[in-house]
Enzyme design. Structure first.
Site, PDB file in Angstrom:
ATOM      1  CG  ASP A 174      39.719  65.319  -4.604  1.00 18.08           C
ATOM      2  OD1 ASP A 174      40.777  64.726  -4.864  1.00 18.08           O
ATOM      3  OD2 ASP A 174      38.675  64.735  -4.284  1.00 18.08           O
ATOM      4  CE1 TYR A 244      43.340  57.093  -4.077  1.00 16.75           C
ATOM      5  CE2 TYR A 244      44.381  58.983  -3.030  1.00 16.75           C
ATOM      6  CZ  TYR A 244      43.267  58.390  -3.597  1.00 16.75           C
ATOM      7  OH  TYR A 244      42.094  59.084  -3.679  1.00 16.75           O
TER       8      TYR A 244
END
Length: 310
Positions: A174, A244
């Site tokens: 991540d 995002y």
């Protein structure tokens, strides 16, 4: 995760005139704006600025160095896909998993759904992110409560390099965007270290940017993965997530020493973890798994020489 030299100075103002606008050099000429109801926290760890605010539309928002990492409303689409795409593609259920980064705990929460896992390790460099998530994002940080989880506050790259060969079934990265210190997470030595730490037939899944904004980065990454995972498989998937940049984020998935078609789910979608209070899945299912690898034509053309299955 992100780095301070990625963010434009204007993007660091969390509540200018009651709004936060995310501005960054990796998405020039555009910026997502969220109305701010209340700034809950603003501070700096050893590594980065950390801010949490309550938004009008997306609930609580975690911002690192001026870039949105997650929100209450849409985080599950990213966390579920980053986790269940690799785990459900495996030929046999995973027993040992490693998370590099992921200090908000969201990937840990999703791993906690898998009863086959015996050990879950996380290597997160910034304890400040873990602390902020535990305080302000209990729905994500619940993953830290799983007794199978071992938390290592350390350099994730060194942790992978020091891992025993063939020690993990799955490694999930991540990671931040490939700028500044995080750039090494997109470079060949790190992927070679992950390849070594995986068992044969194991899978890595790493954050792999936006097809709309970073196709050149994705192409270079896929080509490098093809060189590292010789005899294995390299695939690209993506998910939708409104907060995002471009509303989309991708994942690069690679299998070690086996040309496993990662587009096919082989393990059932996991259910709730009632002991931890983790409810049913909200994004991932077997049909979404298969659909996530279907690329638009321009992306398929750009990546056709690097992906094993497309």
């Amino acid at each position: 995760m992100t780095t301070s030299n990625l963010t434009l100075p204007q993007g660091m103002n969390i509540a200018k005139d009651g709004w936060y606008t995310e501005l960054g050099s990796m998405w020039p000429g555009q910026g997502l704006s969220l109305q701010v109801k209340e700034v809950l926290y603003r501070g700096r760890s050893q590594y980065q600025d950390i801010a949490v605010f309550e938004s009008a539309a997306y609930g609580r928002v975690l911002v690192l160095d001026g870039v949105i990492q997650c929100t209450d409303r849409d985080e599950f689409s990213y966390q579920e896909m980053m986790t269940h795409l690799p785990l459900c593609a495996l030929e046999r259920p995973a027993q040992r998993a490693l998370v590099v980064g992921g200090g908000d705990g969201g990937v840990l929460r999703e791993l906690a759904r898998h009863p086959s896992l015996q050990e879950i390790h996380i290597a997160e460099i910034d304890a400040g992110v873990i602390e902020a998530s535990k305080r302000y994002f209990p729905g994500m940080s619940i993953g830290f409560s799983d007794l199978r989880v071992t938390v290592n506050v350390c350099d994730g790259i060194k942790f992978v390099q020091d891992a025993a060969e063939g020690s993990y079934d799955v490694i999930i990265v991540d990671s931040s965007d490939p700028v500044g210190p995080a750039e090494v997470l997109f470079q060949q030595p790190f992927f070679e270290a992950m390849h070594r730490a995986l068992r044969p037939g194991g899978v890595i899944c790493t954050q792999a940017e936006s097809l709309w904004l970073h196709l050149d980065i994705i192409s270079s990454l896929a080509d490098m993965c093809k060189q590292v995972f010789v005899g294995g498989s390299v695939t690209y998937a993506y998910t939708t997530i409104p907060t995002y940049p471009s509303g989309q984020i991708g994942m690069m998935l690679c299998c070690k020493e086996q040309q496993l078609d990662l587009r096919a789910p082989r393990q059932p979608a996991p259910g709730p973890n009632k002991d931890l209070g983790i409810g049913p899945l909200r994004y991932y299912n077997s049909e979404v798994h298969k659909a996530a690898f279907v690329l638009p034509q321009y992306a398929a053309d750009a990546l056709k020489d690097s992906l094993t299955h497309r």
